[in-house]
Write a protein that holds these residues in place. Structure first.
Motif, PDB file in Angstrom:
ATOM      1  N   GLU A 214       5.595   3.979   1.451  1.00  0.00           N
ATOM      2  CA  GLU A 214       5.617   5.135   2.350  1.00  0.00           C
ATOM      3  C   GLU A 214       4.299   5.261   3.104  1.00  0.00           C
ATOM      4  O   GLU A 214       4.281   5.483   4.330  1.00  0.00           O
ATOM      5  N   LEU A 215       3.208   5.127   2.382  1.00  0.00           N
ATOM      6  CA  LEU A 215       1.900   5.266   3.012  1.00  0.00           C
ATOM      7  C   LEU A 215       1.648   4.177   4.046  1.00  0.00           C
ATOM      8  O   LEU A 215       1.199   4.454   5.165  1.00  0.00           O
ATOM      9  N   ALA A 216       1.914   2.931   3.681  1.00  0.00           N
ATOM     10  CA  ALA A 216       1.667   1.825   4.604  1.00  0.00           C
ATOM     11  C   ALA A 216       2.546   1.936   5.843  1.00  0.00           C
ATOM     12  O   ALA A 216       2.083   1.718   6.976  1.00  0.00           O
ATOM     13  N   ASP A 217       3.802   2.282   5.642  1.00  0.00           N
ATOM     14  CA  ASP A 217       4.741   2.330   6.766  1.00  0.00           C
ATOM     15  C   ASP A 217       4.530   3.557   7.649  1.00  0.00           C
ATOM     16  O   ASP A 217       4.601   3.469   8.875  1.00  0.00           O
TER      17      ASP A 217
ATOM     18  N   ARG B 130       1.488  -6.834  -2.134  1.00  0.00           N
ATOM     19  CA  ARG B 130       0.367  -7.171  -1.269  1.00  0.00           C
ATOM     20  C   ARG B 130       0.779  -8.224  -0.240  1.00  0.00           C
ATOM     21  O   ARG B 130       0.409  -8.150   0.931  1.00  0.00           O
ATOM     22  N   ALA B 131       1.596  -9.213  -0.659  1.00  0.00           N
ATOM     23  CA  ALA B 131       2.058 -10.262   0.262  1.00  0.00           C
ATOM     24  C   ALA B 131       2.911  -9.664   1.384  1.00  0.00           C
ATOM     25  O   ALA B 131       2.859 -10.131   2.532  1.00  0.00           O
ATOM     26  N   LYS B 132       3.670  -8.622   1.061  1.00  0.00           N
ATOM     27  CA  LYS B 132       4.504  -7.974   2.081  1.00  0.00           C
ATOM     28  C   LYS B 132       3.646  -7.327   3.160  1.00  0.00           C
ATOM     29  O   LYS B 132       4.037  -7.258   4.330  1.00  0.00           O
ATOM     30  N   TYR B 133       2.445  -6.875   2.766  1.00  0.00           N
ATOM     31  CA  TYR B 133       1.531  -6.235   3.720  1.00  0.00           C
ATOM     32  C   TYR B 133       0.297  -7.119   3.938  1.00  0.00           C
ATOM     33  O   TYR B 133      -0.833  -6.638   3.956  1.00  0.00           O
ATOM     34  N   HIS B 134       0.550  -8.398   4.142  1.00  0.00           N
ATOM     35  CA  HIS B 134      -0.539  -9.375   4.310  1.00  0.00           C
ATOM     36  C   HIS B 134      -1.407  -9.073   5.518  1.00  0.00           C
ATOM     37  O   HIS B 134      -2.563  -9.504   5.603  1.00  0.00           O
ATOM     38  N   PHE B 135      -0.870  -8.318   6.475  1.00  0.00           N
ATOM     39  CA  PHE B 135      -1.576  -8.010   7.717  1.00  0.00           C
ATOM     40  C   PHE B 135      -2.536  -6.823   7.562  1.00  0.00           C
ATOM     41  O   PHE B 135      -3.268  -6.499   8.500  1.00  0.00           O
ATOM     42  N   ILE B 136      -2.536  -6.166   6.412  1.00  0.00           N
ATOM     43  CA  ILE B 136      -3.432  -5.036   6.174  1.00  0.00           C
ATOM     44  C   ILE B 136      -4.655  -5.524   5.397  1.00  0.00           C
ATOM     45  O   ILE B 136      -4.522  -6.176   4.360  1.00  0.00           O
ATOM     46  N   GLU B 137      -5.834  -5.224   5.913  1.00  0.00           N
ATOM     47  CA  GLU B 137      -7.056  -5.540   5.176  1.00  0.00           C
ATOM     48  C   GLU B 137      -7.123  -4.664   3.929  1.00  0.00           C
ATOM     49  O   GLU B 137      -6.814  -3.470   3.988  1.00  0.00           O
ATOM     50  N   MET B 138      -7.527  -5.239   2.805  1.00  0.00           N
ATOM     51  CA  MET B 138      -7.630  -4.463   1.576  1.00  0.00           C
ATOM     52  C   MET B 138      -8.959  -4.704   0.886  1.00  0.00           C
ATOM     53  O   MET B 138      -9.454  -5.831   0.825  1.00  0.00           O
ATOM     54  N   ILE B 139      -9.522  -3.609   0.369  1.00  0.00           N
ATOM     55  CA  ILE B 139     -10.820  -3.614  -0.303  1.00  0.00           C
ATOM     56  C   ILE B 139     -10.657  -2.873  -1.623  1.00  0.00           C
ATOM     57  O   ILE B 139      -9.949  -1.864  -1.690  1.00  0.00           O
ATOM     58  N   ILE B 140     -11.314  -3.352  -2.667  1.00  0.00           N
ATOM     59  CA  ILE B 140     -11.369  -2.600  -3.915  1.00  0.00           C
ATOM     60  C   ILE B 140     -12.820  -2.428  -4.354  1.00  0.00           C
ATOM     61  O   ILE B 140     -13.620  -3.367  -4.275  1.00  0.00           O
ATOM     62  N   VAL B 141     -13.142  -1.203  -4.751  1.00  0.00           N
ATOM     63  CA  VAL B 141     -14.401  -0.926  -5.447  1.00  0.00           C
ATOM     64  C   VAL B 141     -14.053  -0.887  -6.933  1.00  0.00           C
ATOM     65  O   VAL B 141     -13.228  -0.078  -7.361  1.00  0.00           O
ATOM     66  N   ILE B 142     -14.636  -1.758  -7.706  1.00  0.00           N
ATOM     67  CA  ILE B 142     -14.230  -1.950  -9.091  1.00  0.00           C
ATOM     68  C   ILE B 142     -14.460  -0.685  -9.929  1.00  0.00           C
ATOM     69  O   ILE B 142     -15.522  -0.059  -9.860  1.00  0.00           O
TER      70      ILE B 142
END
Length: 214
Positions: free
Chosen positions: A61-64, A93-105
């Motif tokens: 929902e959020l991504a779309d 994640r593969a479905k939204y491969h076009f979105i940059e993603m970052i994680i702060v551990i």
């Protein structure tokens, strides 16, 4: 959805327990704790599998709906050691491969960093900083007034009291002068009660709306 302005930037507080940074088309998401439900089920705790699916439905929902170009995960993305929910996340994640993603551990992110990198997620072991905003897992105790912090970890909830003995306890966004704490995104993650203090605003949320109480 409720919008707040911080340092001339606009942030939408969303019912899905996330924040959308308008100027950067960036979603901020904290404390998914993926893997926790599968771990509970393996231990014989009767948590329905549909609860894990709910996490991914809300991520969709959020991504779309926001058309975000980037997602910053504020730690505790995956709660436990490797299990089947990581494979579900990898597929998402593969479905939204076009979105940059970052994680702060976060403190629960015990998976090898290589798994995040293999899924094209940039990893920051401490803070990620951009345009005088700091994105981190643990809320800061000492704050730099020239910067604004977005954090998770606490899983804030607030109890509101009505007439008589009526009360209700809901997840919330906590917004102080130089720091905002996001509610836990994940299902079955519990919550820590927070108080309304001077200079603080609390935004409680239901599945339908976000409303301010301070």
């Amino acid at each position: 959805m409720t919008q707040i302005e911080i340092r001339n930037n606009h942030f939408d507080l969303l019912t899905q327990k996330a924040i959308f940074w308008q100027e950067k088309r960036t979603l901020l998401i904290g404390d998914l704790h993926l893997g926790k439900i599968t771990h509970f089920r393996k231990e014989g705790i009767a948590v329905p599998q549909i609860a894990a699916e709910n996490n991914f439905e809300r991520l969709d929902e959020l991504a779309d709906n926001t058309k975000a170009s980037r997602i910053i995960f504020l730690g505790d993305l995956f709660h436990n050691k490797y299990n089947a929910e990581w494979e579900m996340f990898s597929a998402w994640r593969a479905k939204y491969h076009f979105i940059e993603m970052i994680i702060v551990i976060g403190n629960h992110d015990v998976l090898p960093v290589s798994l995040f990198l293999e899924n094209n997620i940039d990893v920051y072991k401490n803070d990620f900083e951009e345009d005088h905003f700091i994105f981190t897992h643990h809320p800061k105790v000492e704050l730099d007034p020239s910067k604004f912090v977005f954090a998770g970890h606490v899983h804030p909830v607030f109890t509101s009291y009505g007439k008589g003995r009526q009360s209700f306890r809901l997840p919330c966004f906590v917004v102080d002068k130089c720091q905002a704490i996001l509610p836990s995104f994940g299902v079955f993650t519990g919550g820590f009660g927070v108080n309304l203090i001077a200079g603080r605003k609390i935004y409680m949320l239901t599945e339908e709306r976000v409303f301010v109480v301070g």
